[in-house]
Design a protein around this motif. Structure first.
Motif, PDB file in Angstrom:
ATOM      1  N   LYS A 392      45.048   3.658 -16.790  1.00 48.10           N
ATOM      2  CA  LYS A 392      44.883   2.213 -16.678  1.00 48.10           C
ATOM      3  C   LYS A 392      45.999   1.573 -17.480  1.00 48.10           C
ATOM      4  N   HIS A 407      45.257   0.086 -11.987  1.00 47.34           N
ATOM      5  CA  HIS A 407      44.799   1.479 -11.907  1.00 47.34           C
ATOM      6  C   HIS A 407      45.952   2.283 -11.328  1.00 47.34           C
ATOM      7  N   HIS A 433      46.129  -1.874  -7.923  1.00 43.16           N
ATOM      8  CA  HIS A 433      46.104  -0.423  -7.803  1.00 43.16           C
ATOM      9  C   HIS A 433      47.498   0.009  -7.369  1.00 43.16           C
TER      10      HIS A 433
END
Ligand code: SF4
Length: 437
Positions: A392, A407, A433
């Protein structure tokens, strides 16, 4: 003889966290050990928060637990400015000291558990004891506040603005950078007012003279080769001077501005600094210079006298301003705040609740749209937490704890604190992400 063991509870905002770090640093420097649990420690120090009633309750409960589990408790921090409130509930605490009263906390600790002299215990790391992970650190540049927002009791608790001389701040920043800190988060109650109390007094830093001033500080921090993030800035005209530093990549393109509202009438009732400023125009101007500037803010809904029209204005303003990240609080009538006695009608709890919900829905859409624009880009990401191939992290547009995360998946193990390039593949309402490029 064994070193006395102190258990420590740190509550409240990042400013209180910095106070905790200073006290912990002193404790370690004097040879105290920091205990993990209250049970078995020689005493407990509770650094309290006194801002909202909910925070006061949390502080009083923490003191209660420490008394129950250990019995020897010293209280410090914002709620410490109101010893009567603490004594009424917990008459048996050993000592009570107010915010930033490092010396008094230390004397209370010395009295309750005298230090044992052990020269080896003096070997604390040069950056002191940090409660934040090693790769980022809060840099507190001033204490107190000259503003008098009607809902806030911080000036009553912490007093008027007292800025740290710029050379002290730069020395601390340099020490942190040398110790491996990769990101500095500049904090205070009002960062844009930095140095006003010192009349922008100049100091000698390296081969140059630097003023104790927001712009000068930001410029010098920007030379340290690490990420520099500015929190608690007000939209005064001179704030525009730091935006070119963001465009040049010296300071992160991020401003944390606690706007609190957008309706001129509510802002006036709140007695907010810069409430007369044309903030939308200003934000637009900033984004012309630094197009990727991220703005994070906090807002209060349900302030006394807030009408549906005021609230609607706030929602429309959010759309226009494209605030990237926003926190929202339902107004709480904090004891001692002037907003309670201004003769303004209270907003009913169910209306506060529904405005809070509507605010969050609107903001979620804006945040999602802002994040979507990042999909497909390659962005630098600082890794906060790694499980090897997945981690993270955060982009330049997000501060730790309060904003969103990225992420990351990777083909090689990632280390906490490293800055890598991530190809952003998707976005949801708050997070991104991506793949380590
Ligand atoms: S600027 Fe206003 S809200 Fe912030 S600390 Fe000062 S008085 Fe309180």
């Amino acid at each position: 003889m064994n070193a006395p063991r102190v258990s420590f509870v740190s509550l409240g905002c990042p400013k209180a966290l910095v106070d905790s770090e200073r006290i912990l640093t002193r404790l370690r420097a004097e040879g105290y050990e920091i205990a993990r649990n209250h049970d078995g420690a020689d005493l407990v120090v509770v650094n309290t928060c006194g801002f909202l009633d909910s925070a006061r309750d949390e502080s009083l409960n923490a003191i209660g637990s420490a008394l129950a589990e250990n019995g020897r408790v010293i209280v410090t921090g914002c709620l410490g400015a109101e010893p009567d409130v603490i004594r009424a509930k917990h008459p048996n605490v050993l000592a009570i000291t107010g915010p930033q009263a490092y010396e008094s906390v230390m004397s209370a600790v010395h009295e309750a558990a005298p230090p044992v002299h052990d020269p080896f215990q003096d070997l604390v790391p040069p950056q002191g004891i940090k409660l934040t992970p090693r790769h980022y650190a809060y840099l507190k540049i001033s204490e107190g506040c000259n503003n008098r927002c009607s809902f806030c009791i911080i000036p009553a608790l912490r007093g008027d603005l007292v800025s740290r001389p710029v050379v002290d701040v730069l020395r601390e920043a340099e020490r942190l950078a040398k110790a491996g800190v990769k990101e500095l988060l500049v904090i205070s109650q009002d960062t844009s007012a930095y140095g006003v109390d010192l009349k922008y007094q100049a100091g000698q830093w390296k081969d140059r003279e630097i003023r104790t001033k927001f712009l000068d500080l930001a410029r010098e921090l920007g030379e340290m080769g690490i990420w520099v993030r500015l929190h608690y800035v007000y939209p005064y005209p001179h704030v525009g001077e730091v935006i070119p530093l963001m465009a040049e990549g010296k300071v992160l393109p991020y401003l944390d501005i606690p706007f609190q509202h957008a309706s001129p009438q509510v802002l006036k009732n709140m007695r907010r600094p810069a409430h007369n400023e044309k903030t939308l125009e200003r934000i637009r101007g900033w984004r012309e210079i630094s197009p990727d500037l991220a703005v994070r803010s906090t807002f209060i809904v349900g302030f006394p006298g807030e009408t549906e029209e005021d609230f609607q204005l706030l929602l429309d303003w959010l759309d226009e301003a494209r605030i990237d990240r926003a926190g929202c609080f339902k107004y709480e009538p904090v004891k001692g705040a002037r907003s309670n006695d201004m003769g303004l009608p209270q907003v009913a709890d169910e209306i506060k609740e529904s405005r809070f919900r509507r605010f969050m829905e609107r903001q979620q859409k804006i945040s999602a749209a802002q994040l979507k624009k990042k999909v497909g880009k390659r962005l630098p990401v600082i890794i906060d937490q790694s499980d090897g191939m997945s981690a993270k992290g955060r982009t330049k547009y997000d501060a730790p704890e309060i904003d969103g995360v990225v992420h990351v998946t990777s083909r090689r193990p990632l280390r906490t604190g490293e800055v890598i390039t991530v190809k952003i593949e998707s976005a949801d309402a708050y997070d991104l992400h991506g793949f380590a490029a």
